[in-house]
Design a protein around this motif. Structure first.
Motif, short mmCIF file in Angstrom:
data_model
loop_
_atom_site.label_atom_id
_atom_site.label_comp_id
_atom_site.label_asym_id
_atom_site.label_seq_id
_atom_site.Cartn_x
_atom_site.Cartn_y
_atom_site.Cartn_z
N VAL A 49 -13.50 -46.25 -4.88
CA VAL A 49 -13.24 -46.41 -3.45
C VAL A 49 -11.73 -46.33 -3.22
CG1 VAL A 49 -13.47 -47.90 -1.44
CG2 VAL A 49 -15.31 -47.80 -3.14
N SER A 51 -10.32 -46.12 0.12
CA SER A 51 -9.97 -46.89 1.31
C SER A 51 -11.22 -47.16 2.14
CB SER A 51 -8.95 -46.12 2.16
OG SER A 51 -8.65 -46.81 3.36
N GLU A 52 -11.25 -48.30 2.79
CA GLU A 52 -12.24 -48.64 3.81
C GLU A 52 -11.47 -49.29 4.96
OE1 GLU A 52 -16.48 -49.60 1.97
OE2 GLU A 52 -14.94 -50.88 1.08
N HIS A 53 -11.59 -48.72 6.15
CA HIS A 53 -10.77 -49.21 7.25
C HIS A 53 -11.31 -48.70 8.59
CE1 HIS A 53 -9.17 -45.18 6.25
NE2 HIS A 53 -8.93 -45.09 7.55
N TRP A 74 -15.54 -46.69 11.70
CA TRP A 74 -15.34 -47.28 10.38
C TRP A 74 -15.34 -46.15 9.36
CZ3 TRP A 74 -13.56 -51.56 8.41
CH2 TRP A 74 -13.79 -51.86 7.06
N ARG A 76 -14.89 -44.77 5.29
CA ARG A 76 -14.96 -45.04 3.85
C ARG A 76 -14.54 -43.78 3.12
NH1 ARG A 76 -19.30 -44.84 -0.40
NH2 ARG A 76 -18.95 -46.58 -1.85
N GLU A 77 -13.49 -43.88 2.30
CA GLU A 77 -13.00 -42.75 1.53
C GLU A 77 -13.14 -43.06 0.05
OE1 GLU A 77 -9.63 -41.06 4.63
OE2 GLU A 77 -9.04 -42.60 3.17
N ARG A 91 -15.21 -38.37 2.49
CA ARG A 91 -14.82 -39.21 3.63
C ARG A 91 -16.04 -39.38 4.53
NH1 ARG A 91 -10.29 -40.56 7.14
NH2 ARG A 91 -10.78 -40.15 9.34
N LEU A 93 -17.67 -41.58 7.96
CA LEU A 93 -17.31 -42.43 9.09
C LEU A 93 -18.44 -42.50 10.10
CD1 LEU A 93 -14.87 -40.46 11.41
CD2 LEU A 93 -15.51 -39.57 9.19
N SER A 99 -21.38 -49.49 12.33
CA SER A 99 -21.13 -50.01 10.98
C SER A 99 -21.55 -51.47 10.86
CB SER A 99 -19.65 -49.86 10.61
OG SER A 99 -18.84 -50.81 11.29
N ARG A 107 -21.02 -50.63 4.53
CA ARG A 107 -20.02 -51.66 4.25
C ARG A 107 -20.32 -52.43 2.97
NH1 ARG A 107 -16.56 -53.84 8.25
NH2 ARG A 107 -16.56 -52.72 10.24
#
Length: 198
Positions: A49, A51-53, A74, A76-77, A91, A93, A99, A107
């Motif tokens: 993982v 990034s998650e943001h 949201w 998730r990469e 990627r 989203l 989310s 998540r």
């Protein structure tokens, strides 16, 4: 899993791979089913993982998801490697509210692939794939560009999953080292049809 209608194309995305690409490239860009299942035919797959943001949806990605640009999403990469070779950045989203609702499972994935959530739910539909050569200023380009990139083309694919009327956009690209492994690697198994149980 059934196929849903195709959302309006954002600029640069193609409904079929251009003829300049090799048959192998065209296969992987439009290979049906879970990508991780195909990668496991090539070797040991590991997922990290990146990034998650939360952020605002870009015009390009908002168009694919049929939402307003700037809407909170949201993200998730992740980066998938095959036999230790960084191969496929991805990627994903969805609208921020989704989310916590229809797509709350993303998540909780940690280092598990999205396929664990997507391919065992018959209520999920998927749009046809589209592909393009990645370029700036696409958000995915900034994330996917490998260190010391040699300038070669990086091709990506994406599709939109739908559940309870909520979109989940999933984009994946194939790094130059992936193509070298596929074309030059020894004892590469033949490409097989996707098994939805994988």
């Amino acid at each position: 899993m059934t196929t849903k209608y195709q959302a309006p194309l954002a600029a640069g995305w193609l409904i079929r791979a251009p003829s300049l690409l090799s048959p192998t490239q065209r296969h992987w860009l439009f290979r049906p089913g879970a990508l991780t299942a195909g990668l496991r035919q090539l070797g040991k797959v590991q997922l990290r993982v990146v990034s998650e943001h939360a952020e605002g949806a870009s015009l390009d990605e908002a168009r694919a998801m049929l939402i307003a640009p700037g809407s909170p999403v949201w993200v998730r990469e992740v980066l998938m490697s095959v036999d230790g070779i960084d191969s496929v950045p991805a990627r994903s989203l969805t609208p921020l509210a989704a989310s916590h609702g229809s797509w709350q499972g993303m998540r909780r994935l940690l280092t598990r692939p999205l396929a664990d959530m997507l391919y065992h739910d018959r209520g999920v539909t998927r749009s046809p794939f589209v592909c393009r050569r990645l370029s700036s200023p696409l958000p995915f380009y900034r994330m996917a560009l490998p260190p010391n990139h040699d300038g070669s083309a990086i091709w990506a694919r994406r599709s939109v999953f739908w559940r309870h009327g909520q979109p989940l956009l999933v984009a994946e690209c194939f790094l130059p080292d992936f193509w070298r492994k596929v074309t030059l690697g020894r004892a590469i198994p033949p490409l097989k049809a996707h098994d939805r149980r994988a």
